[in-house]
Write an enzyme that holds these catalytic residues in place. Structure first.
Site, PDB file in Angstrom:
ATOM      1  N   LYS A  53      65.702  61.966 115.218  1.00 49.12           N
ATOM      2  CA  LYS A  53      66.952  62.519 114.645  1.00 49.12           C
ATOM      3  C   LYS A  53      67.697  63.389 115.646  1.00 49.12           C
ATOM      4  CE  LYS A  53      64.515  64.521 111.461  1.00 49.12           C
ATOM      5  NZ  LYS A  53      63.202  63.920 111.668  1.00 49.12           N
ATOM      6  N   GLN A 109      62.110  66.970 109.556  1.00 50.58           N
ATOM      7  CA  GLN A 109      61.029  66.141 108.992  1.00 50.58           C
ATOM      8  C   GLN A 109      61.605  64.822 108.460  1.00 50.58           C
ATOM      9  OE1 GLN A 109      60.870  69.715 107.765  1.00 50.58           O
ATOM     10  NE2 GLN A 109      59.827  69.971 109.708  1.00 50.58           N
ATOM     11  N   GLY A 129      60.509  69.636 115.306  1.00 58.19           N
ATOM     12  CA  GLY A 129      60.593  69.622 116.760  1.00 58.19           C
ATOM     13  C   GLY A 129      61.580  68.561 117.175  1.00 58.19           C
ATOM     14  N   HIS A 130      62.683  68.975 117.753  1.00 56.40           N
ATOM     15  CA  HIS A 130      63.696  68.016 118.179  1.00 56.40           C
ATOM     16  C   HIS A 130      63.795  68.044 119.696  1.00 56.40           C
ATOM     17  CE1 HIS A 130      65.980  68.335 114.105  1.00 56.40           C
ATOM     18  NE2 HIS A 130      64.836  67.715 114.017  1.00 56.40           N
ATOM     19  N   ASP A 170      59.809  62.875 112.881  1.00 62.36           N
ATOM     20  CA  ASP A 170      59.733  62.433 114.286  1.00 62.36           C
ATOM     21  C   ASP A 170      60.410  61.084 114.538  1.00 62.36           C
ATOM     22  OD1 ASP A 170      58.036  64.681 114.676  1.00 62.36           O
ATOM     23  OD2 ASP A 170      56.357  63.492 113.957  1.00 62.36           O
TER      24      ASP A 170
HETATM   25  P1  IMP Z   1      54.035  72.027 107.259  1.00 57.01           P
HETATM   26  O1  IMP Z   1      55.450  71.603 107.130  1.00 57.01           O
HETATM   27  O2  IMP Z   1      53.733  72.734 108.549  1.00 57.01           O
HETATM   28  O3  IMP Z   1      53.552  72.778 106.060  1.00 57.01           O
HETATM   29  O4  IMP Z   1      53.127  70.701 107.323  1.00 57.01           O
HETATM   30  C1  IMP Z   1      53.029  69.809 106.208  1.00 57.01           C
HETATM   31  C2  IMP Z   1      52.972  68.364 106.671  1.00 57.01           C
HETATM   32  O5  IMP Z   1      54.222  68.009 107.226  1.00 57.01           O
HETATM   33  C3  IMP Z   1      51.922  68.097 107.754  1.00 57.01           C
HETATM   34  O6  IMP Z   1      51.430  66.785 107.570  1.00 57.01           O
HETATM   35  C4  IMP Z   1      52.725  68.153 109.031  1.00 57.01           C
HETATM   36  O7  IMP Z   1      52.149  67.396 110.063  1.00 57.01           O
HETATM   37  C5  IMP Z   1      54.033  67.531 108.562  1.00 57.01           C
HETATM   38  N1  IMP Z   1      55.186  67.945 109.369  1.00 57.01           N
HETATM   39  C6  IMP Z   1      55.828  69.129 109.321  1.00 57.01           C
HETATM   40  N2  IMP Z   1      56.843  69.134 110.206  1.00 57.01           N
HETATM   41  C7  IMP Z   1      56.848  67.939 110.802  1.00 57.01           C
HETATM   42  C8  IMP Z   1      57.701  67.326 111.783  1.00 57.01           C
HETATM   43  O8  IMP Z   1      58.679  67.890 112.281  1.00 57.01           O
HETATM   44  N3  IMP Z   1      57.373  66.056 112.128  1.00 57.01           N
HETATM   45  C9  IMP Z   1      56.339  65.387 111.567  1.00 57.01           C
HETATM   46  N4  IMP Z   1      55.545  65.905 110.644  1.00 57.01           N
HETATM   47  C10 IMP Z   1      55.786  67.173 110.254  1.00 57.01           C
END
Ligand code: IMP
Length: 425
Positions: A15, A224, A39-40, A12
């Site tokens: 990017k 991420q 999420g962009h 977040d």
């Molecule tokens: P997962 O990727 O859904 O398995 O989540 C694993 C961890 O990564 C969790 O703490 C999520 O909140 C975090 N996470 C996954 N995608 C994002 C993102 O795009 N932004 C921020 N945190 C993320």
């Protein structure tokens, strides 16, 4: 010049906006890791686009969009995104390429993600429930994996799905008491995906090598952030892919030597969603102030983000592992109006000062921040266009980030719009 843009924090960082700006000078934008957990948000002509899987280059008509082999591809979410963009007039006929080697996120992955998280209770990772971990687990396990190329062989896919659901149903029932999944339903949904997306599935590694050889400019878009990298992040509170710049090569088939510019994106403070240690977290009024001013709520899940001061130890580490040679500092405008700002250049760990980020969750939990305090500024930065016109204290703050991370800042974000960016020499 080929360029790779990755986040240096816990995701977040902004990017999407950086990629959107750089995409103007590029021919191809590639996603190489993660999935619809990302999420962009891109704002163009006052229209807001929330993209999860589609590369941010999608909102530029002349830019080719590639979903690399390292991505876990959720066809259900992707189709909604694609159709939404098409309704707004964007055409993808000859500019969308999806890797035949990308693994497919199916309904049972999402179910498994939420069943496991609920069963973990207080020990949950706090995932996005988008099936990311279970899909990557199937990739590593191999026997139950479904790749985009499987859409080309419906009969084989049908029997594979039967085998997979037989196994998963037994496990889900025994471990979680869950209702069984219907293999026919999963197969029918795959048929729809295959009809709608089949024309875009190809060998993206070949496409990218040929594009680079032909002198096209390629932009690699990370999802991420480095601290959520499966191997180099704050395990187990990470995502299931190599979300740092290190994932670029495995996730696309393009070696690092073909890329000149490794741009790391940070926010002027730090945020995190989900569980896990966060040394500079401000679970107090300061954190709330940043959350409100920076609108720190998740694009994918809507969850409020945890907020804190800029963690220089973490950002320096993330820059080092990613070979980062340039920084973009986003959300500088958010910090206006605070009397004092803090940056953390080192931690105290078991009585010793350290500048190197300890990724072990236990060590990180115990780390105490040694802060450097800087004076704040009151001026609104949202319409400042030149570095020289920034308030002195804002410049000092940027210079402190450069000193602590050891990387030059080249871009500064001052708001969500495309034009709210300052270029620094
Ligand atoms: P997962 O990727 O859904 O398995 O989540 C694993 C961890 O990564 C969790 O703490 C999520 O909140 C975090 N996470 C996954 N995608 C994002 C993102 O795009 N932004 C921020 N945190 C993320």
């Amino acid at each position: 010049m080929n360029c790779c843009v990755t986040g240096l924090q816990w995701g977040d960082e902004g990017k999407g906006k950086v990629v959107d700006i750089l995409a103007e000078q590029c021919d191809v934008v590639v996603r190489f890791a993660g999935g619809a957990n990302a999420g962009h948000t891109v704002i163009v002509n006052n229209q807001k686009f929330a993209l999860h899987l589609m590369p941010s280059g999608a909102v530029r008509e002349d830019t080719a969009c590639v979903i690399g082999n390292g991505v876990v591809f959720d066809p259900e979410i992707f189709l909604k995104e694609l159709e939404g963009l098409e309704q707004k007039g964007f055409n993808f006929a000859s500019r969308l390429f999806i890797s035949e080697n990308a693994h497919v996120v199916l309904s049972y992955h999402k179910l498994e993600d939420s069943l496991r998280e609920s069963a973990l209770g207080r020990n949950k990772i706090g995932t996005t429930n988008r099936g990311i971990g279970p899909c990557y687990a199937d990739k590593i396990g191999r026997s139950f994996a479904v790749r985009m190329a499987d859409f080309r062989r419906p009969e084989q896919l049908k029997s594979k799905l039967k085998k997979i659901t037989d196994y998963k149903n037994k496990v889900f029932e025994a471990v979680y008491g869950a209702e069984p999944i219907d293999p026919e339903e999963v197969y029918q949904s795959c048929q729809t995906y295959s009809q709608k997306l089949g024309k875009y599935i190809c060998n993206t590694t070949k496409y990218l090598h040929e594009a680079i050889d032909a002198g096209k400019k390629v932009l690699f878009e990370g999802a991420q952030g480095a601290l959520l990298d499966l191997d180099h992040g704050t395990f187990p509170f990470v995502t299931s892919s190599n979300a740092s710049a290190l994932g670029m090569s495995t996730g696309s088939g393009i070696p690092a030597g073909k890329v000149d510019r490794f741009l790391g994106v940070v926010k002027s403070y730090t945020t995190r969603v989900g569980s896990g240690p966060f040394p500079t977290e401000q679970d107090n009024q300061t954190g709330q102030l940043i959350r409100d001013k920076g609108n720190e709520y998740g694009t994918t899940t809507g969850r409020p983000r945890r907020c804190g001061w800029f963690d220089g130890v973490a950002a320096r580490y993330a820059a080092a592992i990613g070979g980062i040679n340039e920084l973009a500092v986003m959300h500088l405008d958010t910090l206006a109006g605070m009397d004092e700002l803090k940056i953390c250049p080192s931690y105290m760990l078991e009585g010793e000062k350290t500048n190197f980020f300890p990724v072990d969750a236990g060590d990180l939990e115990r780390a105490e921040c040694v802060y450097e305090t800087l004076p704040g500024w009151n001026e609104d930065l949202s319409e400042v266009k030149e570095y020289e016109k920034l308030p002195e204290n804002a410049k000092k703050y940027i210079e402190a980030i450069e000193r602590v991370t050891g990387v030059r800042v080249s871009m500064i974000g001052t708001g969500p719009r495309r034009d709210q960016i300052i270029y620094k020499k």
